[in-house]
Design an enzyme around this catalytic site. Structure first.
Site, PDB file in Angstrom:
ATOM      1  N   GLY A  12       0.834  -1.216   0.000  1.00  0.00           N
ATOM      2  CA  GLY A  12       0.000   0.000   0.000  1.00  0.00           C
ATOM      3  C   GLY A  12       0.860   1.254   0.000  1.00  0.00           C
ATOM      4  NE  ARG A 131       4.073  -3.122   7.721  1.00  0.00           N
ATOM      5  CZ  ARG A 131       2.973  -3.128   8.454  1.00  0.00           C
ATOM      6  NH1 ARG A 131       2.668  -2.112   9.209  1.00  0.00           N
ATOM      7  NH2 ARG A 131       2.190  -4.178   8.466  1.00  0.00           N
ATOM      8  CE  LYS A 182       2.399 -13.613  -6.946  1.00  0.00           C
ATOM      9  NZ  LYS A 182       1.929 -12.495  -6.147  1.00  0.00           N
ATOM     10  CB  SER A 250       6.052 -14.252   1.019  1.00  0.00           C
ATOM     11  OG  SER A 250       5.278 -15.223   0.344  1.00  0.00           O
TER      12      SER A 250
END
Ligand code: NAP
Length: 303
Positions: A12, A131, A182, A250
């Site tokens: 985002g 992040r 994916k 991930s």
């Protein structure tokens, strides 16, 4: 026309900073007044690109603001998407558009059910961001974003905003095929990296496991009417393992950092689809059970 962006996390913030610096009006929607206050204290979003940090003082609000929403980019995790949209539903104007950037499948349908009056555009991205701390995000990997709408093949005019913002993208006439492909790649690689506690390249030591999973995933895709997404799946999985050998997946990163995974929308979704089609896929099912047990043993949610 303002873009509202819910989910000021990695993806985002990456989108918000690039749109804002291209002069496109952006409003971030933060969880609650505490998060909004923390954001104002930080002075805005910081995006780090090639070791250069730059601050973008993007406007922000909370979900209970009354400003109408015409275009909403949803960049929260798949497991937060439905609830996040439910609280914004009263603010959506007739003909509003949602752009859903969640990984995997399943959350998009739940969101669409919440907002039958809106157009839902699905997205699949190979960009990478993480992040460093709250409101400070590193653009870690350039990639490509595909957007599409299975119910309406007409591209929206605002793709021009993405072009101006340097967000590399294409309008896809078969976005579901991309999302399934994916998802299949993810199911073949990510859970095994967690169970073997290895980087993607470590899976080169488990060729038989990979081969059986790819065969079953191919069968599943065919049965779900996604034959194109099954094409050369095994070859692509091996190629991705090779090309990303040094990376942790991930899901591996989530588990090793004690974060909730998106398993329900990835391997969980694949197993549920197999069950719906009365398809027995023993390797995929066993993988799902092993992964659930692994998460539970670490005190992580299994959904
Ligand atoms: P993230 O860094 O965890 O960010 C998610 C953000 O959503 C957090 O800032 C969280 O707020 C916010 N959020 C959740 N519920 C909310 C609510 N009700 N109201 C307001 N904010 C809310 O996640 P991400 O890595 O950007 O991933 C988002 C999606 O993109 C995932 O499905 C992921 O798989 C996919 N994706 C990510 C990448 C990547 O490189 N990061 C690449 C491709 C795809 P708090 O900060 O307050 O918790």
């Amino acid at each position: 026309m303002s873009w509202h962006i819910l989910g000021a996390g990695s993806l985002g913030s990456l989108w918000a900073a690039r749109l804002a610096r291209a002069g496109v009006p952006v409003q971030l929607i933060l969880r609650n007044p505490q998060r909004l206050q923390a954001y104002h204290q930080a002075g805005g979003l910081t995006l780090v690109e090639q070791d250069q940090a730059r601050l973008y003082p993007v406007a922000a609000q909370t979900p209970d603001s009354t400003q109408p929403i015409q275009r909403l980019l949803l960049t929260c995790k798949a497991y937060d998407a439905e609830a996040a949209v439910a609280q914004l539903a009263p603010r959506l104007v007739p003909g509003a558009e949602l752009i859903l950037l969640q990984n995997g499948l399943g959350s998009q349908d739940r969101v669409a059910l919440q907002v039958p009056q809106a157009r839902c555009i699905l997205a699949s991205s190979t960009e990478g961001a993480f992040r460093e701390r709250d409101f400070r995000v590193v653009f870690a990997g350039h990639g490509h974003t595909w957007l599409g709408d299975p119910l309406d093949l007409q591209p929206p005019a605002w793709l021009e905003d993405l072009h101006q913002a340097g967000i590399v993208h294409d309008w896809s006439l078969d976005i579901l095929s991309r999302l399934w492909r994916k998802l299949a790649l993810n199911c073949a690689i990510n859970p095994l990296t967690v169970l073997h506690d290895c980087r993607n390249g470590g899976l080169r030591d488990h060729p038989a496991e990979i081969a059986s999973l790819c065969a079953e995933l191919g069968e599943l895709l065919q049965r779900c009417g996604q034959g194109e997404a099954a094409h050369d799946l095994h070859e692509e999985v091996l190629r991705v393992i090779q090309a990303t050998a040094a990376n942790y997946s991930s899901m591996h990163q989530d588990v090793s950092q004690g974060r909730r995974t998106e398993i329900t929308y990835l391997l969980g979704y694949a197993c549920a689809a197999a069950q719906r089609h009365r398809l027995t896929l023993p390797h995929l099912q066993a993988l799902h059970e092993r992964l659930l047990a692994h998460l539970t043993a670490r005190g992580l949610p299994s959904h």
